[in-house]
Scaffold this motif. Structure first.
Motif, PDB file in Angstrom:
ATOM      1  N   CYS B 126       0.874  -1.165   0.000  1.00  0.00           N
ATOM      2  CA  CYS B 126       0.000   0.000   0.000  1.00  0.00           C
ATOM      3  C   CYS B 126       0.915   1.220   0.000  1.00  0.00           C
ATOM      4  O   CYS B 126       2.029   1.163   0.522  1.00  0.00           O
ATOM      5  CB  CYS B 126      -0.875  -0.017   1.264  1.00  0.00           C
ATOM      6  N   GLY B 127       0.432   2.295  -0.560  1.00  0.00           N
ATOM      7  CA  GLY B 127       1.215   3.529  -0.547  1.00  0.00           C
ATOM      8  C   GLY B 127       1.154   4.178   0.818  1.00  0.00           C
ATOM      9  O   GLY B 127       0.675   5.302   0.970  1.00  0.00           O
ATOM     10  N   ASP B 128       1.609   3.473   1.818  1.00  0.00           N
ATOM     11  CA  ASP B 128       1.644   3.953   3.208  1.00  0.00           C
ATOM     12  C   ASP B 128       2.628   3.056   3.940  1.00  0.00           C
ATOM     13  O   ASP B 128       2.512   1.833   3.891  1.00  0.00           O
ATOM     14  CB  ASP B 128       0.256   3.842   3.856  1.00  0.00           C
ATOM     15  N   GLY B 143       5.284  -0.739   2.684  1.00  0.00           N
ATOM     16  CA  GLY B 143       4.829   0.473   2.022  1.00  0.00           C
ATOM     17  C   GLY B 143       5.570   0.697   0.722  1.00  0.00           C
ATOM     18  O   GLY B 143       6.731   0.322   0.578  1.00  0.00           O
ATOM     19  N   ILE B 144       4.885   1.316  -0.235  1.00  0.00           N
ATOM     20  CA  ILE B 144       5.494   1.592  -1.539  1.00  0.00           C
ATOM     21  C   ILE B 144       5.203   3.033  -1.945  1.00  0.00           C
ATOM     22  O   ILE B 144       4.324   3.683  -1.380  1.00  0.00           O
ATOM     23  CB  ILE B 144       4.954   0.632  -2.631  1.00  0.00           C
ATOM     24  N   GLY B 145       5.926   3.517  -2.937  1.00  0.00           N
ATOM     25  CA  GLY B 145       5.694   4.852  -3.467  1.00  0.00           C
ATOM     26  C   GLY B 145       4.658   4.820  -4.581  1.00  0.00           C
ATOM     27  O   GLY B 145       4.214   3.744  -5.012  1.00  0.00           O
TER      28      GLY B 145
END
Ligand code: SF4
Lengths: 198, 464
Positions: B126-128, B143-145
């Protein structure tokens, strides 16, 4: 999103010798409300750069006209905290193409590589040398040579080599991103997915 | 070679290995929210790409949603715009969307497990950065960008080099008033915020084995705060009991097959780690942070360390204490506080509200303290009411708000004012994290409750 190719960058550098600079400082959360990737450079280091009334804080390095350039030299553990890619966007949008540190937080480093900012990890000693060189003469140029994987302080000739995996290096040299690569292996991905239980 | 839990899950998700480069890594479950996804969808559109597996992505609105009057239109036009973009994008690509007002709405890392979207052996992104929460189930979660969000949407894969492996063992019996949050803050204080950078952590030892799923989630949630990409705990009966009959958990035969597989997800006895650390439960007391990163934590009865006893730069350390308005050798006990925040994906679950209520029961909120009690989801909110906790906290002078990330990152109106002190159960005490100029003291729900009723930093063991 495509970005400019990176080859050899020779530039003056901006020193920020603080440790543990986190992504909330690089770009505070209240500036993450855009639905487009535009204008993040204006809010780079917002709360260190501006007072509450939006006047510049004189003592912050980005407001010091002596220092400029496309290279940001940070302290240890640069980019810790949130996964917000907006932090890397802000760095890029402000005009930096390279961040130098003796240690990077993982996600920030990954995000930089994905959007065309080169993270260069150097030894703590070399990091010291760069800071000293810049403080001695703000016009000191630093050369970052991606094909050779070297970083050089032009005034002293001091040089160090840095690591980058060959895949990411190829991407940076050509301005490619991972999506280009992944799109070309969709068949393989679908076969893989068909074999999964859940 | 014998495999660790992490190896088993990682290796079974590698679609292709690139010589001298990262692995092409398949993602089972993808969560998106309103803040880090709009630009990814824009990228898809610009390239004319579609979403490969919309059924593997789940959208929830949480980061900038209001925590009062959620039935009214969102006032801030920028926030409203992001919420609308999430809804429109989800509809356009056929992604399940739990927007504001939906009964399943809540913080992404609270609603995922609650609904059985999370499962052992899964790969979850998730972007978190606090996606690491889901590691509590024996999943690899991180987390990912936004560029990677776009990759997952279009190909269900990202490109990642395999991290190194670290095992952190905590053995023994936790003392009275010592919670999973304290265990995590203790470990981070020992490792510093960069001590696990480049590693994926497995937590082992009887302290974690005896922990509830919610406690395990709190611990794994905070893995990122020591620099680790994520942390995980081997699934066991506690895990299976939690997941059984959750709305999206497998059912019937599929459940039995899944559990049989999940039981194999353990580190083999002779498998090795790149780094291994062991701590003793009896050394851990209720923790509190005094500085501007989560590694700056101490046992609540200790004094703030001397600059020359801490690792790292003295200048950075002093800048941090200056920001907090604290001095070396100060005692934390008795420090006046202004705000209390109970909530976030770290400590916004029902057990956290039970803990908070256990202290404030029969007492009164200190007059000068503003308290924000924000459940992690509507399900948590419902349980608070069903279990009678709402009556307890209301009688003690507190108000329950509506679910969302709230003051964890202060993107909505829940901002701590400049210079004010907040005891917060969230995960980051960075400068300005909870509002420009805010000063954050990270702690457990018990410590937060003790501060809320006394108005100063207080050892919760004195009130239990
Ligand atoms: S509560 Fe905080 S850490 Fe958790 S998802 Fe929301 S913003 Fe991220």
């Amino acid at each position: 999103m495509a970005y400019d190719k990176f080859n050899i960058l020779t530039s003056t550098a901006v020193p920020l010798p603080l440790e543990n600079v986190d992504t909330d400082q690089i770009i505070p959360a209240r500036f993450l409300k855009a639905t487009e990737r535009k204008g993040f450079g204006d809010n780079l280091f917002r709360d260190w750069r501006y007072n509450g009334d939006d006047t510049p804080k004189e003592d912050f390095v980005l407001n010091n006209p002596i220092y400029s350039g496309k290279i940001l030299v940070g302290g240890k553990n640069f980019g810790s905290g949130s996964s917000r890619e907006h932090a890397a966007w802000a760095v890029y949008d402000y005009g930096f193409r390279c961040v130098v540190s003796s240690f990077f937080a993982d996600i920030f480093k990954n995000n930089c590589l994905n959007i065309g900012v080169l993270p260069v990890q150097v030894s703590p000693e070399f990091s010291e040398q760069i800071f000293n060189a810049i403080y001695e003469d703000a016009n000191t140029e630093i050369e970052v040579n991606l094909p050779e994987q070297t970083i050089t302080i032009k005034s002293t000739g001091a040089q160090e080599s840095f690591d980058i995996n060959s895949y990411k290096k190829e991407n940076m040299l050509n301005g490619f991103d991972d999506i280009d690569y992944l799109q070309n292996m969709k068949g393989e991905i679908e076969t893989f997915a068909n074999g999964l239980m859940l | 070679m014998s495999k660790t839990l992490f190896d088993k899950v990682w290796d079974s998700h590698v679609v292709r290995k690139i010589e001298g480069g990262p692995d092409v890594f398949f993602i089972d479950r993808h969560f998106i929210h309103e803040v880090t996804s709009p630009v990814a969808f824009l990228g898809l559109k610009n390239r004319g790409l579609s979403v490969l597996y919309p059924e593997r992505t789940f959208a929830t609105a949480d980061h900038n949603t209001p925590t009062i009057n959620q039935h009214l239109p969102v006032e801030d036009p920028l926030s409203a715009n992001q919420l609308k973009a999430l809804e429109d994008n989800s509809n356009e690509y056929g992604i399940s969307h739990w927007g504001l007002g939906h009964k399943k709405n809540g913080i992404v890392h609270v609603v995922g497990p609650e609904n059985g979207i999370t499962f052992p052996g899964a790969t979850i992104v998730c972007g978190d950065s606090h996606t690491s929460t889901h590691g509590a189930f024996g999943a690899i979660a991180f987390g990912i960008g936004t560029s990677e969000v776009e990759m997952v949407l279009s190909t269900q894969c990202i490109m990642q080099p395999k991290p190194k492996k670290m095992r952190i063992n905590v053995n023994g019996q936790l003392g009275k008033g010592v919670t999973p949050k304290d265990v995590a803050l203790y470990i981070i204080s020992k490792l510093t915020t960069s001590g696990a950078t480049g590693y994926f952590v497995e937590y082992a030892g009887d302290v974690f084995e005896n922990m509830t799923m919610e406690g395990r989630m709190t611990v794994c949630n905070l893995s990122i705060e020591m620099g680790a990409r994520g942390g995980m705990i081997a699934p066991d009966e506690t895990t299976f009991d939690y997941l059984k009959d959750k709305p999206l958990s497998p059912k019937g035969d599929a459940w039995d097959t899944a559990v049989a597989h999940w039981k194999t997800l353990k580190t083999e006895a002779d498998a090795t780690f790149d780094k291994e650390l062991t701590f003793s439960a009896s050394d851990i007391e209720p923790m509190i942070t005094y500085g501007t990163n989560p590694g700056m934590g101490i046992g609540i009865s200790n004094n703030i360390p001397d600059a020359d006893t801490v690792e790292g730069g003295v200048a950075t350390y002093k800048k941090s204490l200056d920001y907090m308005g604290y001095a070396e050798n100060d005692s934390m006990l008795g420090k006046k506080i202004d705000y209390v925040f109970l909530g976030s994906c770290t400590n916004g679950r029902i057990e956290d509200f039970r803990a908070f209520a256990s202290i404030v029961k029969g007492k009164q909120k200190a007059d000068h303290v503003t308290a924000w009690l924000v459940p992690g989801s509507h399900e948590v909110e419902d349980k608070i009411k069903e279990e009678g906790l709402l009556d307890i906290i209301t009688e003690a002078g507190f108000v329950l708000r509506q679910p969302g990330c709230s003051a964890c990152l202060a993107m909505n109106d829940d901002k701590i004012p400049a210079g004010k002190y907040a005891v917060s159960t969230s995960n980051r005490n960075f400068e300005g994290r909870q509002g420009p100029g805010s000063r954050t003291l990270l702690a457990s729900p018990l410590v937060a409750a003790a501060a809320a009723v006394t108005g100063v930093v207080t050892d919760p063991r004195d009130l239990l």
